[in-house]
Design a protein around this motif. Structure first.
Motif, PDB file in Angstrom:
ATOM      1  N   MET B   1      18.692 -24.241   6.679  1.00 43.84           N
ATOM      2  CA  MET B   1      17.242 -24.274   6.455  1.00 43.84           C
ATOM      3  C   MET B   1      16.511 -24.281   7.801  1.00 43.84           C
ATOM      4  O   MET B   1      16.936 -24.940   8.746  1.00 43.84           O
ATOM      5  CB  MET B   1      16.895 -25.540   5.679  1.00 43.84           C
ATOM      6  N   THR B   2      15.429 -23.534   7.859  1.00 47.13           N
ATOM      7  CA  THR B   2      14.694 -23.457   9.115  1.00 47.13           C
ATOM      8  C   THR B   2      13.732 -24.634   9.226  1.00 47.13           C
ATOM      9  O   THR B   2      13.095 -25.010   8.251  1.00 47.13           O
ATOM     10  CB  THR B   2      13.851 -22.159   9.177  1.00 47.13           C
ATOM     11  N   TYR B   4      10.335 -26.211  10.975  1.00 47.74           N
ATOM     12  CA  TYR B   4       9.130 -25.857  11.736  1.00 47.74           C
ATOM     13  C   TYR B   4       8.334 -27.059  12.191  1.00 47.74           C
ATOM     14  O   TYR B   4       7.994 -27.189  13.359  1.00 47.74           O
ATOM     15  CB  TYR B   4       8.220 -24.950  10.918  1.00 47.74           C
ATOM     16  N   GLU B  12       4.690 -22.160   9.981  1.00 48.95           N
ATOM     17  CA  GLU B  12       5.603 -21.545  10.924  1.00 48.95           C
ATOM     18  C   GLU B  12       5.168 -21.784  12.350  1.00 48.95           C
ATOM     19  O   GLU B  12       5.972 -21.934  13.247  1.00 48.95           O
ATOM     20  CB  GLU B  12       5.707 -20.035  10.663  1.00 48.95           C
ATOM     21  N   THR B 140      14.485 -31.881   6.283  1.00 46.62           N
ATOM     22  CA  THR B 140      14.653 -30.532   6.827  1.00 46.62           C
ATOM     23  C   THR B 140      15.111 -30.595   8.274  1.00 46.62           C
ATOM     24  O   THR B 140      16.032 -29.892   8.682  1.00 46.62           O
ATOM     25  CB  THR B 140      13.319 -29.749   6.781  1.00 46.62           C
ATOM     26  N   TYR B 144      18.774 -29.336  10.040  1.00 44.76           N
ATOM     27  CA  TYR B 144      18.822 -28.462  11.215  1.00 44.76           C
ATOM     28  C   TYR B 144      19.668 -29.087  12.317  1.00 44.76           C
ATOM     29  O   TYR B 144      20.531 -28.463  12.917  1.00 44.76           O
ATOM     30  CB  TYR B 144      17.408 -28.169  11.738  1.00 44.76           C
ATOM     31  N   TYR B 148      23.140 -28.047  14.452  1.00 47.66           N
ATOM     32  CA  TYR B 148      23.157 -27.815  15.899  1.00 47.66           C
ATOM     33  C   TYR B 148      24.256 -28.632  16.585  1.00 47.66           C
ATOM     34  O   TYR B 148      24.996 -28.131  17.415  1.00 47.66           O
ATOM     35  CB  TYR B 148      21.786 -28.140  16.485  1.00 47.66           C
ATOM     36  N   GLU B 257      16.822 -26.880  23.338  1.00 48.10           N
ATOM     37  CA  GLU B 257      16.477 -26.127  22.120  1.00 48.10           C
ATOM     38  C   GLU B 257      15.007 -26.324  21.724  1.00 48.10           C
ATOM     39  O   GLU B 257      14.489 -27.437  21.757  1.00 48.10           O
ATOM     40  CB  GLU B 257      17.351 -26.623  20.961  1.00 48.10           C
ATOM     41  N   PRO B 259      13.233 -26.162  18.624  1.00 47.09           N
ATOM     42  CA  PRO B 259      12.832 -27.024  17.497  1.00 47.09           C
ATOM     43  C   PRO B 259      12.904 -28.510  17.847  1.00 47.09           C
ATOM     44  O   PRO B 259      12.111 -29.302  17.339  1.00 47.09           O
ATOM     45  CB  PRO B 259      13.857 -26.685  16.407  1.00 47.09           C
TER      46      PRO B 259
END
Lengths: 518, 512
Positions: B1-2, B4, B12, B140, B144, B148, B257, B259
């Motif tokens: 899942m992305t 944001y 986004e 979420t 993520y 990672y 990174e 995010p």
């Protein structure tokens, strides 16, 4: 090494004075007593004051421990004075050197400490020799333990050991430091190692090609390099300089504690002498636990007053068992305030382990002692007098816990009697329910008679006595409150005998009820 | 899942929604002080825009309440705070090392920075996995992050970092300084710590904690000439360790990174706000989750207060006065009258602050609150600095009120404070009545602080609130605002009450 003359285990050091120190000193007239204890010695004054005021936390065993030490002091006063003068000599060594000459750098700290300890070694030895001479004669465990400890800890062998270290720390063979790489690859965790002698040093660095080593020699005129190398050296000895600096302080602190604790007893000896000269009685009080309730004594008098006047003073008797509150009423200038002072002083002195001014005295301990006296002037002018009284009471309540003792002297009277009595009633009832012990001097009949009417069996009433001719005996008797406080006496004496002209019209104006119709 | 944003659901590009400037009403409501206090010392995150941005969207509020509820878990909150600290420590490291010239030093700092980053990320992943997370935003992000941390690139970074650190930590060397301006460096093995030997000898005198004589060396980040020389010798004593360090730095020059950077900033919105709330809670003041309504206007607050004022009073130990308010049925407007310095303006700010804080998804002061989802807050406070001349000022007032009423909708909040105060009473009364009619027609929520008593009984939509002072001591401010005036108490008892010396209070104050 502990001195332990004030407590079997904890060594008394400087302790903070209670928050209400000023009020206590003022209300109980403590300065007069302290002045006699100190005999003009400022240090004795301060030490006695501090110990007396900060001893409210002592328990029964500690008080008895101190009483036994005090008895030894009274018996062997010359030895105790000699011991005290050695302690003073130790403390004064600190002021003998030109310490300000040394810098705050580790090297400076180290050199100062080396010299100071060197000088203190001699006084330590003298202390031990004095202790060796006094094996017998002292009965209190306080003194017996002190002497035994001095003999055990300060042997010649030990003192030689110290001398050897002082020599080593002059670093005649260079400074050897081990290190690791810390943050940003800078040297870290510098640890001083015992420097190798000439012979082993050779082995260490070049011996048998065991390890590589690199050498660097500064150019004689490289000042920046010399400064940086100096700093590395300071870092290397920083820890040991700290340790030695602290050690010197600890030894000094030992002498200071000895001086303070002996100083207190010296003060007691001085006071004892002065009272004996006036032929006023003293006795060792019998303390009982804080959660019991007792105030029983004979011939209790105000030591401060006794030391200030030429004639003998009047003592009071009381046998109060299981009483939470004593309400004192009666004639003006009938000895009520003096009595209240004698109660407070005796409590402080008993808890400090001293004798008290009475032929016999026994009371329960209190964890906190507070005085709430009516102040003559409102010094701050911030608030009205009544407001000021309640403000002080507020502060007192902040510090109260069960088994505290509060002495009230004409409190809450700065408003009309009905309101003042109501406030006093609420405060006193709540405090009584929280197991707070009180002595309350009051003129407010509504308040005092209200309590008398309730017939609580934990309240005792005392009254300042007056003879039929109106003269005072300054003696208090157990008796219920009377409506008048004999203010009439005062009025009569001042107005009639001094012939102040009467001014009835003014009286009308100042009359609080203002009943002009009558 | 992305992943944001943990502030804007599904956004986004969350930063595009942010407002850079504070809304107009901020100053009147002292909200600028609130936001300044919340974001103090956190400039690097640029948090203010997050507090300036208001979206009248009930889902954004819910999204944030979810996070706040998860953060009630003190362990989780603590873990997030320590993550933030570690990350800023890393940033500080890089900033500092960029000023150094010695490469061996730079490399060491780079290694430490990467080590901190790796540990912080791994620990955060573990902490989030073990926490009870219900918030959409946090779960979420957690998913993520777990992905990672499990990746090959992250694992290689972690193990290489550890190896290099262990090597460097194993280095031991000795320096012998002799008086003649020379020194030698070699490897060091075991030996006696001479200092502790000295300490043992004097142990018997030890009493309490001694004075600290240790010299406060200036620990500069760079090496002086001697330190550089020593390090050079040490590098020669341990060549292998320093060669591998150089390789390492080349391989991992870019490891951060995106995010994670977004998360690091946005979580500060919550952390900094909760830290602010903690100041109040420690002083016994409450904060609560407001209920948000879109249909009803029966709003209320129990035990609310002006946070900007309270934030000043708490450190002084002064009492913070709480004021309740509520609207029932048709009630829409508070008309606040009463003596000056009695807390009228404070009350109006409390009302506005509670609504705004609720609107941006934060907790609000008080034990309980319900607020209306407003579209705008409009304020008009008298400002002394705009004193031109009396006529000009009245005109200015009317123009501004007109603007307010033009923009206001039934969902707006209007807060008026002492307008028309420099006008003849006749004028003020007339203007006030006309404006009152308009606000009533509009059906907006309103707080109106005024000296015009007549407004208090204008309509059934109006609730009269009165500020008070202590009857016998008019100089003492109570800041208390009631629906009805309070009754006086007897003088002596009221002083006793002031000092907490009544029978009941004393019994409360002393415990058996």
């Amino acid at each position: 090494m502990k001195v332990c003359l004030l407590h079997p285990e904890h060594d008394y050091d400087s302790e903070p004075l209670p928050w209400n120190e000023q009020a206590l000193v003022h209300d109980l007239g403590l300065d007069v007593v302290l002045a006699v204890m100190a005999q003009r010695d400022k240090f004795l004054f301060a030490a006695s004051k501090e110990i007396i005021l900060s001893s409210l936390a002592t328990d029964v065993d500690t008080i008895l421990y101190r009483q036994r030490v005090l008895q030894d002091c009274l018996k062997h006063s010359s030895v105790v004075r000699e011991l005290y003068s050695l302690a003073v000599r130790g403390v004064e060594r600190e002021n003998k050197g030109y310490w300000s000459f040394f810098s705050k750098y580790p090297t400076g700290v180290l050199n100062r400490s080396l010299e100071l300890i060197q000088m203190l070694l001699d006084v330590l030895r003298k202390l031990r020799i004095l202790a060796e001479k006094q094996t017998d004669g002292f009965n209190s465990e306080g003194f017996r333990n002190l002497f035994a400890m001095l003999k055990r800890e300060l042997t010649d062998e030990y003192l030689d050991d110290i001398r050897a270290h002082l020599q080593e720390l002059r670093f005649l063979n260079g400074v050897l430091i081990s290190a690791e790489l810390g943050e940003g690859n800078k040297g870290a965790n510098y640890v001083l190692r015992k420097s190798p002698s000439k012979k082993t040093r050779f082995l260490w660095f070049f011996g048998g090609g065991r390890d590589q080593s690199f050498q660097f020699r500064l150019h004689p005129r490289d000042q920046r390099g010399a400064k940086a190398l100096g700093e590395l050296n300071e870092r290397g000895i920083d820890q040991v300089a700290n340790v030695l600096g602290q050690s010197a302080d600890y030894i000094l602190a030992f002498f200071k504690r000895l001086r303070t604790q002996l100083g207190f007893y010296l003060g007691c000896m001085n006071l004892h002498q002065a009272l004996a000269k006036k032929k006023e009685p003293v006795c060792l009080p019998v303390p009982v636990n804080a959660n019991e309730r007792r105030h029983s004594f004979t011939e209790l008098y105000d030591i401060g007053l006794a030391l200030s006047i030429r004639s003998q003073v009047v003592g009071n008797d009381l046998g109060a068992e299981h009483k939470d509150m004593v309400i004192i009423t009666g004639a003006n200038q009938g000895g009520k305030s003096t009595f209240l002072r004698s109660i407070g002083l005796a409590q402080l002195m008993m808890q400090a382990g001293m004798f008290v001014g009475a032929t016999s005295f026994s009371a329960n301990l209190c964890s906190t002692l507070c005085t709430h006296y009516r102040r003559e002037e409102d010094e701050t002018m911030n608030s009205g007098k009544f407001d000021e009284e309640l403000q002080r009471m507020d502060e007192i309540v902040d510090h109260l816990s069960p088994n505290s003792l509060v002495l009230f002297n004409e409190s809450f009277a700065a408003t009309n009697e009905r309101e003042g009595s109501e406030i006093a009633r609420q405060i006193v009832s709540a405090l009584a329910e929280r197991r707070i012990k009180m002595f309350f001097v009051s003129h407010q009949y509504t308040f005092t008679s209200g309590f008398h009417g309730r017939k609580w069996n934990n309240v005792t009433f005392l009254r300042a006595e007056r003879r039929a001719d109106g003269s005072r005996t300054y003696k208090l008797v157990q008796a219920e409150p009377l409506r008048t406080s004999y203010g009439e006496d005062l009025y009569n004496r001042i107005f009639e005998h001094k012939l102040v002209p009467e001014r009835p019209e003014l009286e009308l104006v100042t009359s609080p009820t203002g009943d002009q119709s009558s | 899942m992305t992943f944001y944003s943990i502030l804007f659901p599904g956004a986004e590009d969350p930063q595009s929604r942010e407002v850079a400037e504070a809304p107009e009403f901020f100053r009147d409501l002292n909200l600028h002080q609130v936001v300044d206090a919340i974001t103090a010392g956190k400039d690097i995150y640029n948090l203010k825009p997050l507090f300036y941005t208001y979206l009248p969207d009930i889902d954004v509020i819910a999204y944030r309440h979810e996070v706040l509820r998860d953060l009630e878990d003190e362990l989780l909150l603590g873990n997030l705070k320590s993550f933030a600290q570690e990350m800023s420590k890393m940033r500080q490291l890089f900033a500092d090392s960029s000023k150094l010239s010695d490469d061996r030093q730079k490399q060491r700092w780079f290694l430490e920075g990467a080590a901190i980053y790796g540990c912080a990320i791994a620990k955060l992943a573990r902490d989030l996995s073990s926490a009870q997370i219900k918030a959409r935003a946090l779960s979420t992000f957690r998913d993520y992050l777990i992905g990672y941390v499990a990746s090959a690139s992250f694992r290689a970074l972690a193990s290489d970092t550890e190896k290099r650190q262990a090597d460097l930590a194993s280095i031991r060397y000795a320096t012998l300084i002799s008086g003649a301006g020379s020194f030698k460096v070699s490897k060091y093995r075991d030996g006696i710590d001479y200092c502790s030997e000295v300490e043992r000898t004097f142990q018997k005198f030890k009493y309490g904690s001694g004075k600290d004589y240790r010299y406060k060396f200036r620990d500069l980040p760079h090496l002086n000439v001697i330190e550089a020389k020593v390090l050079e010798f040490v590098t020669q004593l341990y060549p292998g360790i320093f060669d591998s360090l150089t390789d390492y730095c080349d391989r991992y020059s870019n490891y951060q990174e995106k995010p994670i950077q977004v998360f690091e900033r946005e979580i500060q919105f919550y952390i900094s706000f909760l830290d602010y709330v903690e100041v109040f809670r420690r002083a016994g003041l409450t904060f609560c989750y407001p209920e948000i309504t879109t249909d009803s206007k029966e709003i209320y607050s129990e035990g609310g207060y002006d946070v900007a004022l309270a934030y000043k009073l708490v450190p002084e130990g002064a009492t913070v006065v709480c004021n309740d308010f509520h609207f029932k049925g048709q009630e829409r407007i508070f008309v606040v009258t009463g003596p000056n310095q009695g807390g009228k303006t404070t009350f109006s700010r409390e009302f506005g602050q509670i609504h705004y804080l609720a609107g941006i998804g934060c907790l609000v002061p008080g034990r309980a609150a319900k607020v209306h989802l407003f579209d705008h807050i409009m304020t008009h406070y008298e400002r002394n600095e705009y004193m031109i001349n009396l006529q000009g000022k009245l005109q200015d007032d009317v123009i501004r009120i007109h603007e307010v009423l033009e923009r206001a909708t039934p969902n707006s909040i209007i807060i008026l404070n002492e307008i028309f105060s420099s006008t003849a009473l006749q004028d003020a009364l007339f203007l006030s009545q006309r404006i009152m009619e308009k606000i009533i027609d509009l059906d907006a929520l309103c707080v109106w602080v005024t000296f015009v008593d007549q407004l208090a009984s204008f309509s059934e939509k109006v609730v009269s609130m009165v500020s008070t002072v202590v009857p016998h001591e008019p100089t003492v401010r109570t800041y208390k605002v009631f629906r009805k005036p309070a009754e006086g108490v007897a003088y002596a008892l009221s002083i006793a009450e002031k000092y907490g010396l009544t029978y009941d209070r004393i019994k409360d104050r002393i415990s058996l």
